[in-house]
Design a protein around this motif. Structure first.
Motif, PDB file in Angstrom:
ATOM      1  N   GLU A  37       0.816  -1.222   0.000  1.00 19.39           N
ATOM      2  CA  GLU A  37       0.000   0.000   0.000  1.00 19.39           C
ATOM      3  C   GLU A  37       0.847   1.267   0.000  1.00 19.39           C
ATOM      4  O   GLU A  37       0.311   2.372   0.112  1.00 19.39           O
ATOM      5  N   GLY A  38       2.163   1.119  -0.122  1.00 23.56           N
ATOM      6  CA  GLY A  38       3.029   2.279  -0.230  1.00 23.56           C
ATOM      7  C   GLY A  38       3.623   2.777   1.069  1.00 23.56           C
ATOM      8  O   GLY A  38       4.241   3.848   1.102  1.00 23.56           O
TER       9      GLY A  38
ATOM     10  N   ARG B  13       6.383   3.080   3.704  1.00 21.97           N
ATOM     11  CA  ARG B  13       7.823   2.857   3.652  1.00 21.97           C
ATOM     12  C   ARG B  13       8.507   3.040   5.010  1.00 21.97           C
ATOM     13  O   ARG B  13       9.601   2.512   5.218  1.00 21.97           O
TER      14      ARG B  13
ATOM     15  N   ASP C 258       5.164   7.652   3.350  1.00 26.63           N
ATOM     16  CA  ASP C 258       5.385   6.930   2.094  1.00 26.63           C
ATOM     17  C   ASP C 258       6.817   7.051   1.586  1.00 26.63           C
ATOM     18  O   ASP C 258       7.103   6.680   0.453  1.00 26.63           O
TER      19      ASP C 258
END
Length: 229
Positions: A106-107, A109, A131
């Protein structure tokens, strides 16, 4: 204006204000400068549910932690310390083996968990994600620590006015306390002749094995589409 005063002004809650919980999460994400935020409340070793989230990704983060029993909020609460993973896609030491791949898709990070506590009372954790990989700056970290204290106090103040054995209306306003899971756990406890705590674990194990969210499994149990034997 000191840090705490600035943060209280930023989230626009204080004193006896019974603001919508979403203001806590939206304010946390904006003040720290991250992609999203969520607040998970816990009791004992079990997550009770999400008080607030800022967007669909933070909602999924909270739901996965509830289902899987792992993640930054769970660790921050259980270890009573700040937990961070600054590069989820390439961690130095892999952890949260079921949780991490789902949120990376889902992005997400980088992710951070800050325990919520007031005195000896441990309430849950504030979750922050972004993200892009990388650690929080010293100022961001300090802001998040104050936010976790402010949110914990708000939760206790809100609950203090509720009748014994009930959840304060202010806490329920925009929360997801998974009442359907509580009901399903009670039914599973009867079906299997086990404690409610054990029933919760069985629910989570079944959900994980079927690659489903525990709330969806609970809805099947309550509607009697699924029975544990």
């Amino acid at each position: 204006m000191n840090r705490r005063e600035r943060i209280l002004a930023g989230i626009n809650v204080g004193g006896k204000d019974r603001a919508a919980p979403s203001r806590l999460c939206d304010g946390a994400a904006e003040i720290v400068g991250v992609s999203g935020a969520g607040v998970m409340l816990m009791s004992g070793d079990l997550a009770q549910g999400s008080l607030c989230t800022t967007n669909p990704v933070s909602e999924l983060i909270e739901e996965l932690q509830y289902t899987l029993g792992e993640g930054p909020c769970v660790d921050a609460y259980q270890q009573d310390q700040v937990v961070s993973e600054v590069d989820l896609a390439n961690p130095n030491t892999p952890r949260w083996l079921a949780f991490t791949p789902r949120v990376v898709e889902e992005g997400v990070r980088a992710i951070f968990g800050f325990p919520l506590r007031q005195g000896m009372a441990r309430l849950g954790a504030l979750n922050l994600y972004r993200d892009q990989p990388g650690p929080l700056t010293d100022d961001q970290h300090a802001d998040a620590l104050v936010l976790s204290e402010v949110i914990a106090k708000w939760v206790l103040d809100a609950q203090s006015a509720a009748p014994e054995g009930t959840v304060a209306a202010a806490l329920e306003e925009e929360s997801d306390f998974h009442f359907v899971v509580q009901n399903a756990a009670g039914m599973v406890a009867v079906q299997l002749g086990v404690s409610v705590t054990e029933a919760h674990l069985r629910l989570r194990g079944y959900a994980f094995g079927e690659s489903r969210l525990v709330r969806d499994v609970a809805e099947d149990i309550v509607s009697r589409r699924l029975r544990f034997t």
